[in-house]
Design a protein around this motif. Structure first.
Motif, PDB file in Angstrom:
ATOM      1  N   TRP A 184       0.827  -1.210   0.000  1.00  0.00           N
ATOM      2  CA  TRP A 184       0.000   0.000   0.000  1.00  0.00           C
ATOM      3  C   TRP A 184       0.859   1.257   0.000  1.00  0.00           C
ATOM      4  O   TRP A 184       0.508   2.254  -0.638  1.00  0.00           O
ATOM      5  CB  TRP A 184      -0.989   0.011   1.163  1.00  0.00           C
ATOM      6  CG  TRP A 184      -2.276  -0.642   0.773  1.00  0.00           C
ATOM      7  CD1 TRP A 184      -2.813  -1.774   1.278  1.00  0.00           C
ATOM      8  CD2 TRP A 184      -3.182  -0.210  -0.247  1.00  0.00           C
ATOM      9  NE1 TRP A 184      -3.992  -2.072   0.642  1.00  0.00           N
ATOM     10  CE2 TRP A 184      -4.251  -1.123  -0.303  1.00  0.00           C
ATOM     11  CE3 TRP A 184      -3.199   0.870  -1.139  1.00  0.00           C
ATOM     12  CZ2 TRP A 184      -5.313  -1.002  -1.191  1.00  0.00           C
ATOM     13  CZ3 TRP A 184      -4.262   0.998  -2.025  1.00  0.00           C
ATOM     14  CH2 TRP A 184      -5.299   0.066  -2.046  1.00  0.00           C
ATOM     15  N   ARG A 185       1.998   1.234   0.695  1.00  0.00           N
ATOM     16  CA  ARG A 185       2.905   2.391   0.653  1.00  0.00           C
ATOM     17  C   ARG A 185       3.406   2.622  -0.774  1.00  0.00           C
ATOM     18  O   ARG A 185       3.464   3.757  -1.251  1.00  0.00           O
ATOM     19  CB  ARG A 185       4.091   2.195   1.602  1.00  0.00           C
ATOM     20  CG  ARG A 185       3.828   2.656   3.016  1.00  0.00           C
ATOM     21  CD  ARG A 185       5.114   2.740   3.839  1.00  0.00           C
ATOM     22  NE  ARG A 185       5.746   1.446   4.032  1.00  0.00           N
ATOM     23  CZ  ARG A 185       5.426   0.582   4.994  1.00  0.00           C
ATOM     24  NH1 ARG A 185       4.483   0.868   5.863  1.00  0.00           N
ATOM     25  NH2 ARG A 185       6.065  -0.571   5.092  1.00  0.00           N
ATOM     26  N   GLU A 186       3.760   1.534  -1.444  1.00  0.00           N
ATOM     27  CA  GLU A 186       4.216   1.649  -2.828  1.00  0.00           C
ATOM     28  C   GLU A 186       3.102   2.162  -3.735  1.00  0.00           C
ATOM     29  O   GLU A 186       3.335   3.026  -4.584  1.00  0.00           O
ATOM     30  CB  GLU A 186       4.742   0.304  -3.325  1.00  0.00           C
ATOM     31  CG  GLU A 186       6.054  -0.082  -2.697  1.00  0.00           C
ATOM     32  CD  GLU A 186       6.563  -1.431  -3.161  1.00  0.00           C
ATOM     33  OE1 GLU A 186       6.223  -1.844  -4.296  1.00  0.00           O
ATOM     34  OE2 GLU A 186       7.315  -2.061  -2.397  1.00  0.00           O
ATOM     35  N   VAL A 187       1.893   1.635  -3.572  1.00  0.00           N
ATOM     36  CA  VAL A 187       0.755   2.092  -4.372  1.00  0.00           C
ATOM     37  C   VAL A 187       0.504   3.576  -4.120  1.00  0.00           C
ATOM     38  O   VAL A 187       0.317   4.351  -5.063  1.00  0.00           O
ATOM     39  CB  VAL A 187      -0.513   1.247  -4.068  1.00  0.00           C
ATOM     40  CG1 VAL A 187      -1.772   1.917  -4.606  1.00  0.00           C
ATOM     41  CG2 VAL A 187      -0.360  -0.158  -4.633  1.00  0.00           C
TER      42      VAL A 187
ATOM     43  N   THR B 229      -5.756   0.272 -13.625  1.00  0.00           N
ATOM     44  CA  THR B 229      -5.539  -0.844 -14.542  1.00  0.00           C
ATOM     45  C   THR B 229      -4.072  -1.263 -14.528  1.00  0.00           C
ATOM     46  O   THR B 229      -3.751  -2.450 -14.471  1.00  0.00           O
ATOM     47  CB  THR B 229      -5.979  -0.450 -15.966  1.00  0.00           C
ATOM     48  OG1 THR B 229      -7.366  -0.111 -15.926  1.00  0.00           O
ATOM     49  CG2 THR B 229      -5.748  -1.561 -16.958  1.00  0.00           C
ATOM     50  N   GLU B 230      -3.176  -0.296 -14.570  1.00  0.00           N
ATOM     51  CA  GLU B 230      -1.741  -0.576 -14.558  1.00  0.00           C
ATOM     52  C   GLU B 230      -1.314  -1.213 -13.228  1.00  0.00           C
ATOM     53  O   GLU B 230      -0.536  -2.171 -13.214  1.00  0.00           O
ATOM     54  CB  GLU B 230      -0.945   0.702 -14.812  1.00  0.00           C
ATOM     55  CG  GLU B 230       0.548   0.522 -14.821  1.00  0.00           C
ATOM     56  CD  GLU B 230       1.072  -0.345 -15.940  1.00  0.00           C
ATOM     57  OE1 GLU B 230       2.219  -0.818 -15.828  1.00  0.00           O
ATOM     58  OE2 GLU B 230       0.352  -0.594 -16.927  1.00  0.00           O
ATOM     59  N   LEU B 231      -1.823  -0.707 -12.118  1.00  0.00           N
ATOM     60  CA  LEU B 231      -1.479  -1.265 -10.809  1.00  0.00           C
ATOM     61  C   LEU B 231      -1.961  -2.705 -10.689  1.00  0.00           C
ATOM     62  O   LEU B 231      -1.239  -3.572 -10.184  1.00  0.00           O
ATOM     63  CB  LEU B 231      -2.066  -0.412  -9.694  1.00  0.00           C
ATOM     64  CG  LEU B 231      -1.384   0.930  -9.450  1.00  0.00           C
ATOM     65  CD1 LEU B 231      -2.233   1.790  -8.535  1.00  0.00           C
ATOM     66  CD2 LEU B 231       0.009   0.727  -8.874  1.00  0.00           C
ATOM     67  N   LEU B 232      -3.160  -2.972 -11.166  1.00  0.00           N
ATOM     68  CA  LEU B 232      -3.673  -4.346 -11.131  1.00  0.00           C
ATOM     69  C   LEU B 232      -2.780  -5.281 -11.950  1.00  0.00           C
ATOM     70  O   LEU B 232      -2.472  -6.397 -11.519  1.00  0.00           O
ATOM     71  CB  LEU B 232      -5.116  -4.402 -11.654  1.00  0.00           C
ATOM     72  CG  LEU B 232      -6.167  -3.850 -10.701  1.00  0.00           C
ATOM     73  CD1 LEU B 232      -7.499  -3.703 -11.413  1.00  0.00           C
ATOM     74  CD2 LEU B 232      -6.300  -4.744  -9.464  1.00  0.00           C
TER      75      LEU B 232
ATOM     76  N   HIS C 122       0.679   9.141  -5.989  1.00  0.00           N
ATOM     77  CA  HIS C 122       1.114  10.531  -5.765  1.00  0.00           C
ATOM     78  C   HIS C 122       1.975  11.036  -6.920  1.00  0.00           C
ATOM     79  O   HIS C 122       1.713  12.112  -7.468  1.00  0.00           O
ATOM     80  CB  HIS C 122       1.878  10.639  -4.445  1.00  0.00           C
ATOM     81  CG  HIS C 122       2.362  12.015  -4.167  1.00  0.00           C
ATOM     82  ND1 HIS C 122       1.542  12.989  -3.643  1.00  0.00           N
ATOM     83  CD2 HIS C 122       3.572  12.601  -4.372  1.00  0.00           C
ATOM     84  CE1 HIS C 122       2.229  14.119  -3.534  1.00  0.00           C
ATOM     85  NE2 HIS C 122       3.460  13.898  -3.956  1.00  0.00           N
ATOM     86  N   HIS C 123       2.969  10.260  -7.302  1.00  0.00           N
ATOM     87  CA  HIS C 123       3.862  10.702  -8.374  1.00  0.00           C
ATOM     88  C   HIS C 123       3.138  10.824  -9.713  1.00  0.00           C
ATOM     89  O   HIS C 123       3.349  11.788 -10.448  1.00  0.00           O
ATOM     90  CB  HIS C 123       5.066   9.762  -8.500  1.00  0.00           C
ATOM     91  CG  HIS C 123       6.036   9.920  -7.383  1.00  0.00           C
ATOM     92  ND1 HIS C 123       6.899  10.985  -7.288  1.00  0.00           N
ATOM     93  CD2 HIS C 123       6.275   9.148  -6.294  1.00  0.00           C
ATOM     94  CE1 HIS C 123       7.617  10.869  -6.194  1.00  0.00           C
ATOM     95  NE2 HIS C 123       7.266   9.768  -5.562  1.00  0.00           N
ATOM     96  N   LYS C 124       2.278   9.869 -10.009  1.00  0.00           N
ATOM     97  CA  LYS C 124       1.549   9.896 -11.278  1.00  0.00           C
ATOM     98  C   LYS C 124       0.610  11.101 -11.352  1.00  0.00           C
ATOM     99  O   LYS C 124       0.611  11.840 -12.340  1.00  0.00           O
ATOM    100  CB  LYS C 124       0.764   8.592 -11.453  1.00  0.00           C
ATOM    101  CG  LYS C 124      -0.143   8.567 -12.663  1.00  0.00           C
ATOM    102  CD  LYS C 124       0.618   8.620 -13.953  1.00  0.00           C
ATOM    103  CE  LYS C 124      -0.328   8.474 -15.130  1.00  0.00           C
ATOM    104  NZ  LYS C 124       0.344   8.629 -16.390  1.00  0.00           N
TER     105      LYS C 124
END
Length: 107
Positions: free
Chosen positions: A33-36, A98-101, A41-43
Motif C-alpha cells: 500500500w505504501r508503494e501504491v 488498470t496498470e497497478l492491477l 502521488h507521483h503519477k
C-alpha cells in the motif's frame, strides 16, 4: 499517509482485493500500500504539472504544500488549465488502477 485533494477520486477496491491475495503478511500488505500510494502521488502530481502552465506551478505547489487536502485546489487548477481537472484526473486514476492491477497480478 496524508489526505490529498484528489483522494476522493481514488476507488481501488480491486487493487485492495489483489493486494490481499498476494500479501503474505500484514507487513507486506502495508508495504504494498505504501508503494501504491507513492505511485499514485507521483503519477497524479505529474499529470497536474503537465497540464498546468509552468507560470502557475509555483502557486500550485505553495497551495499544495500549505493545504494538500483542500479540494479548492480543483477549482484553482480548472481555472488555470481551462478544463475540468477533476474529470481529467478521474480518467488518469482509472488508467493507473488498470496498470497497478497488472503489476500486482504479475508479482
Amino acid at each position: 499517509m496524508s489526505i490529498i485533494f484528489w483522494d476522493k477520486l481514488i476507488v481501488f477496491e480491486e487493487v485492495e482485493a489483489e493486494i490481499k491475495k498476494v500479501a503474505r503478511s500484514s507487513e507486506e500488505k502495508e508495504e504494498l500500500w505504501r508503494e501504491v500510494d507513492e505511485i499514485i502521488h507521483h503519477k497524479l502530481m505529474g499529470c497536474v504539472l503537465e497540464k498546468l502552465p509552468k507560470e502557475h506551478h509555483h502557486e500550485f505547489l505553495e497551495k499544495f504544500e500549505k493545504s494538500p487536502h483542500d479540494e479548492g485546489i480543483f477549482k484553482f487548477l480548472t481555472q488555470k488549465v481551462g478544463e475540468d481537472i477533476e474529470d481529467f484526473l478521474k480518467l488518469e486514476t482509472e488508467k493507473l488502477k488498470t496498470e497497478l492491477l497488472r503489476l500486482i497480478k504479475g508479482k
